[in-house]
Design a protein around this motif. Structure first.
Motif, PDB file in Angstrom:
ATOM      1  N   LYS A   1       0.212   4.990  -9.123  1.00  0.00           N
ATOM      2  CA  LYS A   1       0.436   5.084  -7.679  1.00  0.00           C
ATOM      3  C   LYS A   1       0.845   6.508  -7.287  1.00  0.00           C
ATOM      4  O   LYS A   1       1.609   7.156  -8.003  1.00  0.00           O
ATOM      5  CB  LYS A   1       1.534   4.107  -7.246  1.00  0.00           C
ATOM      6  CG  LYS A   1       1.199   2.636  -7.516  1.00  0.00           C
ATOM      7  CD  LYS A   1       0.027   2.169  -6.673  1.00  0.00           C
ATOM      8  CE  LYS A   1      -0.239   0.689  -6.865  1.00  0.00           C
ATOM      9  NZ  LYS A   1      -1.404   0.238  -6.057  1.00  0.00           N
TER      10      LYS A   1
ATOM     11  N   SER B   1      -5.209   3.889   0.020  1.00  0.00           N
ATOM     12  CA  SER B   1      -6.284   3.115  -0.602  1.00  0.00           C
ATOM     13  C   SER B   1      -7.507   3.034   0.307  1.00  0.00           C
ATOM     14  O   SER B   1      -8.603   2.690  -0.145  1.00  0.00           O
ATOM     15  CB  SER B   1      -5.796   1.705  -0.936  1.00  0.00           C
ATOM     16  OG  SER B   1      -5.479   0.981   0.255  1.00  0.00           O
ATOM     17  N   LYS B   2      -7.329   3.363   1.587  1.00  0.00           N
ATOM     18  CA  LYS B   2      -8.426   3.320   2.556  1.00  0.00           C
ATOM     19  C   LYS B   2      -8.765   4.701   3.116  1.00  0.00           C
ATOM     20  O   LYS B   2      -9.749   4.855   3.829  1.00  0.00           O
ATOM     21  CB  LYS B   2      -8.069   2.382   3.709  1.00  0.00           C
ATOM     22  CG  LYS B   2      -7.808   0.950   3.270  1.00  0.00           C
ATOM     23  CD  LYS B   2      -7.387   0.094   4.449  1.00  0.00           C
ATOM     24  CE  LYS B   2      -7.105  -1.342   4.017  1.00  0.00           C
ATOM     25  NZ  LYS B   2      -6.662  -2.176   5.162  1.00  0.00           N
ATOM     26  N   ASP B   3      -7.965   5.688   2.786  1.00  0.00           N
ATOM     27  CA  ASP B   3      -8.162   7.039   3.317  1.00  0.00           C
ATOM     28  C   ASP B   3      -9.432   7.670   2.756  1.00  0.00           C
ATOM     29  O   ASP B   3      -9.736   7.547   1.569  1.00  0.00           O
ATOM     30  CB  ASP B   3      -6.943   7.895   2.957  1.00  0.00           C
ATOM     31  CG  ASP B   3      -7.057   9.312   3.487  1.00  0.00           C
ATOM     32  OD1 ASP B   3      -7.419   9.479   4.663  1.00  0.00           O
ATOM     33  OD2 ASP B   3      -6.803  10.258   2.713  1.00  0.00           O
TER      34      ASP B   3
ATOM     35  N   PRO C   1       0.828  -1.212   0.000  1.00  0.00           N
ATOM     36  CA  PRO C   1       0.000   0.000   0.000  1.00  0.00           C
ATOM     37  C   PRO C   1       0.862   1.262   0.000  1.00  0.00           C
ATOM     38  O   PRO C   1       1.970   1.276   0.537  1.00  0.00           O
ATOM     39  CB  PRO C   1      -0.803  -0.124   1.302  1.00  0.00           C
ATOM     40  CG  PRO C   1       0.044  -0.982   2.189  1.00  0.00           C
ATOM     41  CD  PRO C   1       0.719  -1.952   1.265  1.00  0.00           C
ATOM     42  N   VAL C   2       0.335   2.317  -0.600  1.00  0.00           N
ATOM     43  CA  VAL C   2       1.013   3.615  -0.589  1.00  0.00           C
ATOM     44  C   VAL C   2       0.602   4.346   0.679  1.00  0.00           C
ATOM     45  O   VAL C   2      -0.588   4.561   0.919  1.00  0.00           O
ATOM     46  CB  VAL C   2       0.646   4.441  -1.829  1.00  0.00           C
ATOM     47  CG1 VAL C   2       1.329   5.807  -1.771  1.00  0.00           C
ATOM     48  CG2 VAL C   2       1.044   3.706  -3.098  1.00  0.00           C
ATOM     49  N   LEU C   3       1.576   4.727   1.482  1.00  0.00           N
ATOM     50  CA  LEU C   3       1.303   5.438   2.722  1.00  0.00           C
ATOM     51  C   LEU C   3       1.500   6.938   2.518  1.00  0.00           C
ATOM     52  O   LEU C   3       2.498   7.369   1.936  1.00  0.00           O
ATOM     53  CB  LEU C   3       2.230   4.932   3.840  1.00  0.00           C
ATOM     54  CG  LEU C   3       2.174   3.432   4.138  1.00  0.00           C
ATOM     55  CD1 LEU C   3       3.121   3.095   5.276  1.00  0.00           C
ATOM     56  CD2 LEU C   3       0.758   2.979   4.471  1.00  0.00           C
TER      57      LEU C   3
ATOM     58  N   ASP D   1      -2.862   4.657   4.970  1.00  0.00           N
ATOM     59  CA  ASP D   1      -2.985   3.865   3.750  1.00  0.00           C
ATOM     60  C   ASP D   1      -3.926   4.604   2.804  1.00  0.00           C
ATOM     61  O   ASP D   1      -5.128   4.699   3.046  1.00  0.00           O
ATOM     62  CB  ASP D   1      -3.544   2.482   4.098  1.00  0.00           C
ATOM     63  CG  ASP D   1      -3.632   1.567   2.875  1.00  0.00           C
ATOM     64  OD1 ASP D   1      -3.490   2.058   1.731  1.00  0.00           O
ATOM     65  OD2 ASP D   1      -3.854   0.356   3.065  1.00  0.00           O
TER      66      ASP D   1
END
Length: 209
Positions: free
Chosen positions: A152, A107-109, A32-34, A105
């Motif tokens: 990304k 993708s979940k933000d 995941p991209v942080l 993360d």
């Protein structure tokens, strides 16, 4: 003896399939991209002042962005391909609202839910955005992301400070009343008044006769 050899062969095949499955899973599961890992290489400014109140569906936001001059152009941004500017909820408008929560993360933000601009990356650009009618009442800031060829996030910039305290502005949601409704309501009121006066005059003349 034959059954033992068959069992042994089956176990070997299962091991091979398991190893293949694990290898495919580890290859397909991208890290995941942080947000905390992204460099703030982008400079982003927006027209609203601190605590300014804007109206959805009416007001516009003027934006400009470019590469932070602290970084050398052509080196730090050579992987940037796409660019997105988003409207983001400030912390005060995220309290007790899990659907707006901030997560490292990306993708979940849920911090930035409204896209203002999306297009190819350019080092210097400006854009005017009319606030859309579905934007809810809240306190906001603006954030931009640069994306690489794999889609990304690789860098960001935002109109507020790192603690999300400065240059926050408020947007008031559309009230639901439109000019056409106001005009129709006014015409109906005028027609009702005229009808009432006409009825009164008719009754008055009838009594005289």
């Amino acid at each position: 003896m034959e059954s033992y050899d068959l069992l042994k062969s089956t176990a070997s095949l299962l091991k091979i399939f398991l190893c293949f499955f694990l290898a495919q899973a580890s290859h397909g599961a991208a890290a995941p991209v942080l947000f905390s890992s992204l460099p703030p290489t982008l400079i982003l400014t927006a027209s609203p002042n601190q605590a300014q109140v804007l109206n959805a569906g009416e007001d516009t936001i003027a934006l400009t962005w470019g590469l932070n001059q602290s970084y050398a152009a052509g080196t730090i941004d050579n992987s940037y391909r796409e660019f997105k500017v988003k409207l983001c909820f400030a912390p005060i408008s995220q309290l007790d609202r899990g659907w707006r929560r901030t997560l490292d993360d990306l993708s979940k933000d849920k911090t930035c839910q409204f896209t203002i601009f999306e297009g190819p990356y350019q080092r210097n650009q400006s854009f005017k955005w009319r606030i859309e009618t579905d934007v809810p009442t809240a306190v906001y800031f603006v954030r931009a992301y640069a994306f690489n060829s794999a889609g990304k996030e690789v860098a960001y910039g935002q109109t507020t400070d790192a603690k999300t305290r400065d240059r926050l502005f408020e947007i008031q949601a559309i009230s639901g009343r439109h000019l056409s409704l106001d005009i129709a309501s006014g015409c109906f009121s005028a027609f009702s008044l005229a009808s009432l006066v006409g009825f009164y005059m008719l009754e008055k003349n009838r009594k005289k006769s």
